[in-house]
Write a protein that holds these residues in place. Sequence first.
Motif, PDB file in Angstrom:
ATOM      1  N   UNK B   2       0.850  -1.192   0.000  1.00 38.44           N
ATOM      2  CA  UNK B   2       0.000   0.000   0.000  1.00 38.44           C
ATOM      3  C   UNK B   2       0.883   1.238   0.000  1.00 38.44           C
ATOM      4  N   UNK B   4       0.323   3.928   1.351  1.00 36.47           N
ATOM      5  CA  UNK B   4       0.370   4.548   2.678  1.00 36.47           C
ATOM      6  C   UNK B   4       1.569   4.068   3.486  1.00 36.47           C
ATOM      7  N   UNK B   5       2.009   2.821   3.169  1.00 35.89           N
ATOM      8  CA  UNK B   5       3.157   2.285   3.900  1.00 35.89           C
ATOM      9  C   UNK B   5       4.488   2.660   3.250  1.00 35.89           C
ATOM     10  N   UNK B   8       5.569   7.127   4.093  1.00 36.29           N
ATOM     11  CA  UNK B   8       6.272   7.595   5.299  1.00 36.29           C
ATOM     12  C   UNK B   8       7.784   7.513   5.187  1.00 36.29           C
ATOM     13  N   UNK B  11       9.099  10.325   3.471  1.00 37.24           N
ATOM     14  CA  UNK B  11       8.949  11.558   4.227  1.00 37.24           C
ATOM     15  C   UNK B  11       9.984  11.672   5.343  1.00 37.24           C
ATOM     16  N   UNK B 292      11.058   1.901  12.368  1.00 33.77           N
ATOM     17  CA  UNK B 292       9.985   1.646  11.393  1.00 33.77           C
ATOM     18  C   UNK B 292       9.840   0.135  11.146  1.00 33.77           C
ATOM     19  N   UNK B 296       6.731  -2.369  12.573  1.00 31.95           N
ATOM     20  CA  UNK B 296       5.912  -3.112  11.598  1.00 31.95           C
ATOM     21  C   UNK B 296       5.950  -4.607  11.899  1.00 31.95           C
ATOM     22  N   UNK B 297       7.120  -5.081  12.295  1.00 35.53           N
ATOM     23  CA  UNK B 297       7.216  -6.498  12.675  1.00 35.53           C
ATOM     24  C   UNK B 297       6.443  -6.739  13.973  1.00 35.53           C
ATOM     25  N   UNK B 299       3.802  -5.376  14.862  1.00 34.49           N
ATOM     26  CA  UNK B 299       2.374  -5.475  14.564  1.00 34.49           C
ATOM     27  C   UNK B 299       2.024  -6.687  13.712  1.00 34.49           C
ATOM     28  N   UNK B 300       2.998  -7.517  13.468  1.00 33.93           N
ATOM     29  CA  UNK B 300       2.720  -8.761  12.758  1.00 33.93           C
ATOM     30  C   UNK B 300       2.697  -8.635  11.244  1.00 33.93           C
ATOM     31  N   UNK B 301       3.278  -7.540  10.718  1.00 36.66           N
ATOM     32  CA  UNK B 301       3.363  -7.437   9.255  1.00 36.66           C
ATOM     33  C   UNK B 301       4.396  -8.454   8.777  1.00 36.66           C
ATOM     34  N   UNK B 302       4.115  -9.105   7.662  1.00 30.48           N
ATOM     35  CA  UNK B 302       5.027 -10.157   7.196  1.00 30.48           C
ATOM     36  C   UNK B 302       6.372  -9.568   6.815  1.00 30.48           C
TER      37      UNK B 302
END
Lengths: 218, 375
Positions: B2, B4-5, B8, B11, B292, B296-297, B299-302
């Motif tokens: 996405x 949105x990811x 950042x 930025x 960052x 993300x990890x 939160x369980x993002x692969x």
Amino acid sequence: MSKLELKGVSFKYPRGKRMIFQNVTESFASGKLTTIEGESGAGKSTLLTLLSGLALPTRGELLMDGEPVRDLTSYRRNAAAAVAQANYLFEGRTVLENVTYPMLLKGLDGESAKKKALEYLEEVKLDGELASHFPSECSGGEQKRVAFARAMALDNPVFLADEPTANLDRGTSRVIADILVSLARERGKLVIAVTHDARLPELADVRLFLRGGVLEHE
Amino acid sequence: MRKENLLPILRRRVAWIALAAAVLLLLLSAAWMDRTASSNRARIDRVYEELDVHFLLNAGRRSLSSGFSISLHALREIEHMEYFENFKCGNLSASVLMDENRFGERMTVVWTCDPEAAGIRAVEGTLSEGIWLPRETAEKYGVKVGETLTVYANTMGIGNAKRSREIPVAAITDASQAYMPEEDFDSLLDWNNMFANQTFWMNDVHFDLKKEFNRELSGIEQKLQAIVNTPNPQDRNRDVMVNYNASEIDGMLKPLEKSVDSAEFFGKLFRTILPAVAYLIEIIALLGLRNEIGVRLFFGERRSAVFLGIWLPSFALSLPGYLLSLLMLLTPLGPHLPWGMALWHLAGTLALTAAVTAFLTALRPLLLLKEKEYE
């Protein structure tokens, strides 16, 4: 109804020499706020680390609804939401983007995620104007509430908080405590908070103490 | 993935600072290298404009004689080359043995570089075009100034017929041999089957290089050496060396060459260090994204999604800098990097950002998020 269990759990850090705790067996139920107290260095945060799915027990098992937790990534995304003591907000994202992140991760579209994120921010009593600010522009109390809003946005059955009221003013502590109680009793979440704060356990349904590596009930 | 990811990362202030630093580094290095190169080129040009190069033909090292011989044709070839001017020779002479004259005798005709130094004085006539005969010879043949002398060439190669040549007598001298000016003398060499002893003995042949050929000095020296290395079979000394005022020229060029070498060395060193510094900046920028990645990890993002979400924007950030440096190759201000090297750098940054990102995303989130706090 969710149920989280520690079954004969012992833990030692990979490079550590001593067991932080040994043979801990405990069960946590949804709809209840459980607090874990203990002296500094007792291993409270480490216990929360295990419950958050950030590490596997050295021995024993973590069970979610009776099933052993093996895939920590999936567990963290779909079962447990945690607020760390240090908040760990995304520094390069605005408050709104921090809160939308978990929802985007779960596949919600951008517009819906933004709308819901604003609702979560309102729920933690944060002004909508703060949404476009970066975490570095927020106070400590505001950062904590953003971290709470972000964890709540995951909408997982387990909600964990590490020292949620530490270093906060009385008003903000009260807001945080109310959120924890509300998550447990109104939304039926399984809420566990590790705390030093004497006031928070007074609101808890279950009070636990970690002493000498053993978890005891009040 | 996405957007949105991705946004950042783009930025992140640290990322842009890293990019700006890398581009600035490239620009500064380009300017520095260009200035150094221009300065050295200008100095080299000035030195070449000022050089006075004198060529000398000397006896070779294997020779025991102070003099040497060379084919007359070779000498004339050198003399008439467009590179040289001010041909000077001191004690230099050449002789041609002309075949039978009308009395059945042979006659040697000599050319000398400096008739006055050779002690030739005209008793009658002038030392001008034609042949200058000793008084005895003139009397023997019965010729006077203004008349012609008939000489014959050996024509055995084309039968028994004899070929004659009429040569005007320009002067009667008190010398012991017949002499001719250079041009007339050379014309004898074109005469078929002239039995000519085309050998010079000399120890002082000197000529200047025209300044416009200063830059071709080494090439011209090689051409000369090739000419003198092809001796006439009759040359008694075949070891002729081509020399020029090398020590004087070295004195002007050596310090400059040293500074050029030094600039080139530092240029090469810089070109080696430059990508390393740029890579270091990239690594530091990526390490700045630990939080960052960790969150993300957390939160369980692969891991694969986190890897792509970090690597793509990181590389996208590096890309403009490298494209800019590639574009700079096309301008005079460019860093003078070969295209191949520049593309290697681009591939290097692609691989490096991938490797560092892969390493970071392979770590446990707690390690990225300061595990000590939990310990």
